[in-house]
Design a protein around this motif. Structure first.
Motif, short mmCIF file in Angstrom:
data_model
loop_
_atom_site.label_atom_id
_atom_site.label_comp_id
_atom_site.label_asym_id
_atom_site.label_seq_id
_atom_site.Cartn_x
_atom_site.Cartn_y
_atom_site.Cartn_z
N ALA A 147 47.42 56.86 42.07
CA ALA A 147 46.14 56.22 42.37
C ALA A 147 46.32 54.75 42.76
CB ALA A 147 45.20 56.34 41.16
N ASP A 148 47.33 54.09 42.21
CA ASP A 148 47.59 52.69 42.56
C ASP A 148 47.95 52.53 44.04
OD1 ASP A 148 47.22 51.89 39.89
OD2 ASP A 148 49.35 52.27 39.43
N LEU A 149 48.47 53.59 44.62
CA LEU A 149 48.99 53.53 45.99
C LEU A 149 47.94 53.93 47.03
CD1 LEU A 149 52.46 55.17 45.26
CD2 LEU A 149 51.95 52.72 45.50
N ALA A 150 46.70 54.09 46.59
CA ALA A 150 45.63 54.46 47.52
C ALA A 150 45.53 53.47 48.67
CB ALA A 150 44.30 54.54 46.77
N ASN A 151 45.34 54.02 49.88
CA ASN A 151 45.12 53.24 51.10
C ASN A 151 46.36 52.49 51.59
OD1 ASN A 151 42.27 53.93 51.14
ND2 ASN A 151 42.03 52.46 49.47
N GLU A 152 47.52 52.74 51.00
CA GLU A 152 48.75 52.13 51.48
C GLU A 152 49.25 52.88 52.73
OE1 GLU A 152 50.37 49.50 50.55
OE2 GLU A 152 49.71 49.04 48.50
N THR A 153 50.12 52.21 53.47
CA THR A 153 50.77 52.84 54.62
C THR A 153 52.21 53.15 54.24
OG1 THR A 153 49.37 51.68 56.20
CG2 THR A 153 51.46 52.54 57.03
N PHE A 154 52.66 54.36 54.57
CA PHE A 154 53.99 54.82 54.20
C PHE A 154 54.78 55.24 55.43
CE2 PHE A 154 51.33 55.52 50.54
CZ PHE A 154 52.13 55.20 49.45
N LEU A 155 56.04 54.82 55.47
CA LEU A 155 57.02 55.41 56.39
C LEU A 155 57.61 56.61 55.66
CD1 LEU A 155 58.79 55.22 58.99
CD2 LEU A 155 60.40 53.87 57.63
#
Length: 283
Positions: A180-188
């Motif tokens: 949930a902390d990583l919501a809306n992040e961009t990932f390679l």
């Protein structure tokens, strides 16, 4: 008409003389001449214009050489395809939900059965179990012990998911993060990571994924990207991201246990490899 005669025609045309062709083909020149005469008799025409010791392909001969080379190309393709089919038949087939446990199984196979080849397909868990139950695959690698009649399973390996972050990321100093902390992040992200891809798609709301299907390119980009990436504690990934913060993901779903599954009546190499994997898992 024989394949040897096709090769003889090809050699004569390439090398220009009967003697050179005979030398390359490791036969005597009289034997080569007799073979060509038999071919001409079978075709019902001469293939060479002869003037004393010299010979030259005529129109029929040039057509024969062209046809012979097409046949020889087809023969080569046939041999390659048959050899590949034999290799596939001898190989052990694995349907896996993720790449890392396949590499673990490959390492076990090389340790005990170095002559064996593994052929794999990355599929979902349901398909993996269908393949092993039907006999289409020798093994399935799953995320759960199936407890199905006719199948046996053993623990193969554990794998834990981490997120890697640039040093200036707000979470870089954390001891752990949740999905949930990583919501809306961009990932390679690598494309072919099996069940992990479906997991992060479901678990991280609003995430954006930049996909890369070439592992070497991904490894280079992952060292400098400003975006988040994923890594696991699988042996091949250790120390793969110098200069980045590696933070464990605390959710239970980020901690996978993989099982090796085969039929209860597995025999031969498949049965022996399963027994070896089970023994190693207990060690």
């Amino acid at each position: 008409m024989e394949f040897d005669q096709m090769r003889q025609l090809d050699a004569i045309e390439r090398l220009g003389t009967m003697s050179s062709a005979a030398e390359e083909l490791h036969i005597s020149q009289p034997a080569l001449s007799r073979s060509i005469q038999r071919l001409e008799a079978e075709l019902g025409c001469t293939l060479f214009d002869r003037a004393g010791r010299r010979i030259e392909l005529n129109d029929a001969g040039r057509a024969a050489v062209e046809g012979a080379r097409a046949i020889l190309r087809d023969e080569k393709v046939l041999r390659v395809n048959v050899a590949a089919a034999v290799e596939r038949a001898r190989a052990l087939h694995v349907a896996t939900v993720a790449p890392a446990p396949l590499w673990r199984l490959t390492a076990l196979a090389m340790e005990r059965f170095p002559q064996e080849t593994l052929i794999y397909e990355t599929v979902d868990e349901r398909e993996a179990l269908r393949q092993v139950a039907s006999g289409a695959s020798d093994f399935a690698i799953t995320c759960a012990d199936p407890h199905r009649p006719g199948l046996q399973a053993c623990e193969l390996m554990h794998e834990n998911l981490f997120v890697t972050l640039p040093p200036n990321h707000p979470f870089a100093a954390r001891k752990a993060v949740a999905f949930a902390d990583l919501a809306n992040e961009t990932f390679l992200i690598m494309t072919n990571i099996g069940f992990w891809r479906g997991l992060v798609d479901r678990a991280i709301p609003g995430a954006t994924y930049i996909e890369q299907n070439d592992r070497m390119v991904f490894s280079q980009l992952a060292r400098s990207t400003p975006h988040c990436t994923f890594i696991t504690d699988a042996p091949f990934q250790r120390d793969a991201t110098p200069g980045r913060a590696i933070v464990p993901i605390s959710d239970p779903a980020a901690h996978a246990v993989f099982y090796l599954v085969t039929r209860s009546d597995a025999k031969g190499i498949a049965g022996a490899l399963f027994s070896w994997a089970r023994e190693e898992g207990r060690a």
